[in-house]
Design a protein around this motif. Sequence first.
Motif, PDB file in Angstrom:
ATOM      1  N   ILE A  10       0.834  -1.196   0.000  1.00 34.32           N
ATOM      2  CA  ILE A  10       0.000   0.000   0.000  1.00 34.32           C
ATOM      3  C   ILE A  10       0.870   1.248   0.000  1.00 34.32           C
ATOM      4  CG2 ILE A  10      -1.659   1.358   1.342  1.00 34.32           C
ATOM      5  CD1 ILE A  10      -2.966  -0.991   0.006  1.00 34.32           C
ATOM      6  N   ARG A  11       1.955   1.218   0.768  1.00 37.53           N
ATOM      7  CA  ARG A  11       2.870   2.357   0.791  1.00 37.53           C
ATOM      8  C   ARG A  11       3.467   2.599  -0.597  1.00 37.53           C
ATOM      9  NH1 ARG A  11       2.535   5.980   4.574  1.00 37.53           N
ATOM     10  NH2 ARG A  11       4.126   6.819   3.194  1.00 37.53           N
ATOM     11  N   ARG A  12       3.757   1.550  -1.329  1.00 35.44           N
ATOM     12  CA  ARG A  12       4.285   1.689  -2.681  1.00 35.44           C
ATOM     13  C   ARG A  12       3.274   2.392  -3.579  1.00 35.44           C
ATOM     14  NH1 ARG A  12       6.143  -4.053  -4.771  1.00 35.44           N
ATOM     15  NH2 ARG A  12       6.598  -2.824  -6.620  1.00 35.44           N
ATOM     16  N   VAL A  13       2.008   2.027  -3.444  1.00 37.13           N
ATOM     17  CA  VAL A  13       0.962   2.647  -4.254  1.00 37.13           C
ATOM     18  C   VAL A  13       0.833   4.133  -3.915  1.00 37.13           C
ATOM     19  CG1 VAL A  13      -1.503   2.649  -4.766  1.00 37.13           C
ATOM     20  CG2 VAL A  13      -0.283   0.470  -4.505  1.00 37.13           C
ATOM     21  N   VAL A  14       0.805   4.457  -2.638  1.00 35.57           N
ATOM     22  CA  VAL A  14       0.679   5.852  -2.215  1.00 35.57           C
ATOM     23  C   VAL A  14       1.874   6.667  -2.704  1.00 35.57           C
ATOM     24  CG1 VAL A  14       0.586   7.387  -0.210  1.00 35.57           C
ATOM     25  CG2 VAL A  14      -0.752   5.278  -0.235  1.00 35.57           C
ATOM     26  N   HIS A  15       3.041   6.046  -2.698  1.00 34.61           N
ATOM     27  CA  HIS A  15       4.236   6.741  -3.180  1.00 34.61           C
ATOM     28  C   HIS A  15       4.088   7.123  -4.650  1.00 34.61           C
ATOM     29  CE1 HIS A  15       8.449   7.874  -3.237  1.00 34.61           C
ATOM     30  NE2 HIS A  15       8.644   7.075  -4.276  1.00 34.61           N
ATOM     31  N   LEU A  16       3.544   6.230  -5.470  1.00 34.21           N
ATOM     32  CA  LEU A  16       3.313   6.535  -6.883  1.00 34.21           C
ATOM     33  C   LEU A  16       2.314   7.684  -7.029  1.00 34.21           C
ATOM     34  CD1 LEU A  16       3.024   2.912  -8.354  1.00 34.21           C
ATOM     35  CD2 LEU A  16       4.944   4.482  -8.629  1.00 34.21           C
ATOM     36  N   VAL A  17       1.256   7.647  -6.220  1.00 30.92           N
ATOM     37  CA  VAL A  17       0.243   8.691  -6.285  1.00 30.92           C
ATOM     38  C   VAL A  17       0.833  10.046  -5.911  1.00 30.92           C
ATOM     39  CG1 VAL A  17      -1.894   9.545  -5.238  1.00 30.92           C
ATOM     40  CG2 VAL A  17      -1.685   7.130  -5.862  1.00 30.92           C
ATOM     41  N   ASN A  18       1.586  10.079  -4.811  1.00 33.08           N
ATOM     42  CA  ASN A  18       2.121  11.353  -4.326  1.00 33.08           C
ATOM     43  C   ASN A  18       3.091  11.977  -5.321  1.00 33.08           C
ATOM     44  OD1 ASN A  18       0.650  11.300  -1.991  1.00 33.08           O
ATOM     45  ND2 ASN A  18       2.255  10.375  -0.757  1.00 33.08           N
ATOM     46  N   ARG A  19       3.836  11.141  -6.028  1.00 35.82           N
ATOM     47  CA  ARG A  19       4.803  11.672  -6.985  1.00 35.82           C
ATOM     48  C   ARG A  19       4.099  12.461  -8.089  1.00 35.82           C
ATOM     49  NH1 ARG A  19       7.954   7.361 -10.053  1.00 35.82           N
ATOM     50  NH2 ARG A  19       7.998   6.404  -7.987  1.00 35.82           N
ATOM     51  N   LEU A  20       3.016  11.905  -8.652  1.00 35.49           N
ATOM     52  CA  LEU A  20       2.291  12.614  -9.707  1.00 35.49           C
ATOM     53  C   LEU A  20       1.426  13.735  -9.140  1.00 35.49           C
ATOM     54  CD1 LEU A  20       1.168   9.938 -12.331  1.00 35.49           C
ATOM     55  CD2 LEU A  20       3.259  11.273 -12.202  1.00 35.49           C
ATOM     56  N   TRP A  21       0.920  13.564  -7.935  1.00 35.90           N
ATOM     57  CA  TRP A  21       0.100  14.605  -7.318  1.00 35.90           C
ATOM     58  C   TRP A  21       0.922  15.881  -7.108  1.00 35.90           C
ATOM     59  CZ3 TRP A  21      -5.058  14.718  -6.388  1.00 35.90           C
ATOM     60  CH2 TRP A  21      -5.546  15.770  -5.590  1.00 35.90           C
ATOM     61  N   ASP A  22       2.143  15.726  -6.616  1.00 30.62           N
ATOM     62  CA  ASP A  22       3.003  16.886  -6.387  1.00 30.62           C
ATOM     63  C   ASP A  22       3.440  17.525  -7.705  1.00 30.62           C
ATOM     64  OD1 ASP A  22       2.800  16.405  -3.690  1.00 30.62           O
ATOM     65  OD2 ASP A  22       4.700  15.323  -3.546  1.00 30.62           O
ATOM     66  N   ARG A  23       3.590  16.716  -8.736  1.00 23.82           N
ATOM     67  CA  ARG A  23       4.084  17.215 -10.017  1.00 23.82           C
ATOM     68  C   ARG A  23       3.019  18.001 -10.779  1.00 23.82           C
ATOM     69  NH1 ARG A  23       6.828  12.585 -13.280  1.00 23.82           N
ATOM     70  NH2 ARG A  23       8.083  12.651 -11.378  1.00 23.82           N
TER      71      ARG A  23
END
Length: 519
Positions: A277-290
Amino acid sequence: MSDLKDGVTIGIDLGTRNALCACVDEGGRPMLIRNRRGRFQTPSVVSWDNGWLVGEDAIRFSLLSDRPVWWDIKRRVGSGFRARCNGREYTAEELLVPLFSVLREDAEAFKGEFISSCVLAVPACFTLLQREALSRSAEAAGLHETRIISEPTAAALAFGGEGRFLVLDFGAGTVDVSVVESEDGVWQVLESTGATSVGGYDFDLALAEWLRERLCIAPLSREDPVWRTLVLEAETIKITLSGCRSCSWTPPPLQGREYPPFQIEREELERLMRFSIRRVVHLVNRLWDRYEPERLLLVGGSSRIPLLREILEKETAVPERLSLCAEESIALGAALCASAGKERLLLDVLSSDVGFIRGGEATVLIAAGTPLPFSAKASFVPKRSEKASLSIFQDRGDLKSERAILSAVDFDARAGEEVSVSCVLDTSGLLRLSLGNGRTAIDVPLIPPGQKSNVSPEGRRQQLRRLKLRLTPLEILLSVSQQDRLHNLVSQIENAGNDNIPIEILEDLVNDLEAVLSS
């Protein structure tokens, strides 16, 4: 890719666990198609017993026999996987043909006419090789005109709103994260990323293993009907715990024994899935911040997991659900794409770099984020005559440390003679390659070089599971770039075609992290 033919064109969501079909009614509204059992979902399961068994027939057979049954074919497409049955070997692409055939036949029975075209939704993170393989599989099943779109794009179409939003498609076998912008009927994908080794099915397997240990049953092979029963029970428990904090489970009779019921806490399941789940959230946060989108939309059955929503609310934004069922939106969006006319324009992008490798040097032909369709050409001049090799690759992930080899070709290179590499990428993400030297030109098919099967022994799976549990409290203490490298390493070990990456590398890393953080 040519335009789809006139007539009925169905939308297909080929999920890791279940497949769905949809079409549009006379009013242009999308609707799901019921299969021969009157259900919307057809399990993506295939087996052989004097003929192909598909869907629920294959599941029923799996609980009574220890003969091979294939549950996660989609994630094996484009790999070196081989299955042996009926006296021969089959690739994952070939195993999917009976499933596509059943989907087409059920759609024909529902519509009352022959169907030969479809819009097939696939994970945005799928490589060009995987897209090509799925296209061939659908064609072999009688769907001769197939257009491919990314699953988040289909989900965005089903949503129908305007603005910029991030779509997290968390299914049974893959994760897709895409930023989509919609305005005045134009749907444009700005960027897509994802992982092909994370999904709800992995949580089912981890929980099934935990149940086996809790019941003190000896390790089981994946073909054992007892193991298959535990996996189905685990899926039911997982779904139940998404709506409550604990549940009572009564084990079915296994190996001739009766077991008393016992309580299972959601906390136990969350412990098994937290690292993923942490891996998934990490992917989301990367594009969200960008891209700073306006909304965060969740689709896919695994998006119902409470732990995922809790972490997203805390670290990203309050996620929204589509008004549609989480499992149905992709198929409905694919059906809308099939009927799209001038009122909708879809602009998808390439998810990662494509290029070629010659003499150890990589040259990018098409960069990640390039809108489709697109064509490109590059050339080089050998300094000496040689029998040279050229490999076509596609990067997997932002770090470019994991490359998928799409094809390899040998050619005669003459000193001073220009050699050109040309490629055309259509709107479906299907690639056409050619190689020329001024005298002749050849088409380069997308066929990967020989790969070893990635079927890992049971001990290796258990070791990886234990290491991921140990990593859960460690990875949140790392920087973003360190988390990137960690997730990339885990993904390489999990994915097909990476048997030559020893799991001891990850074990040494975990040991070092624990030593440093405890000092």
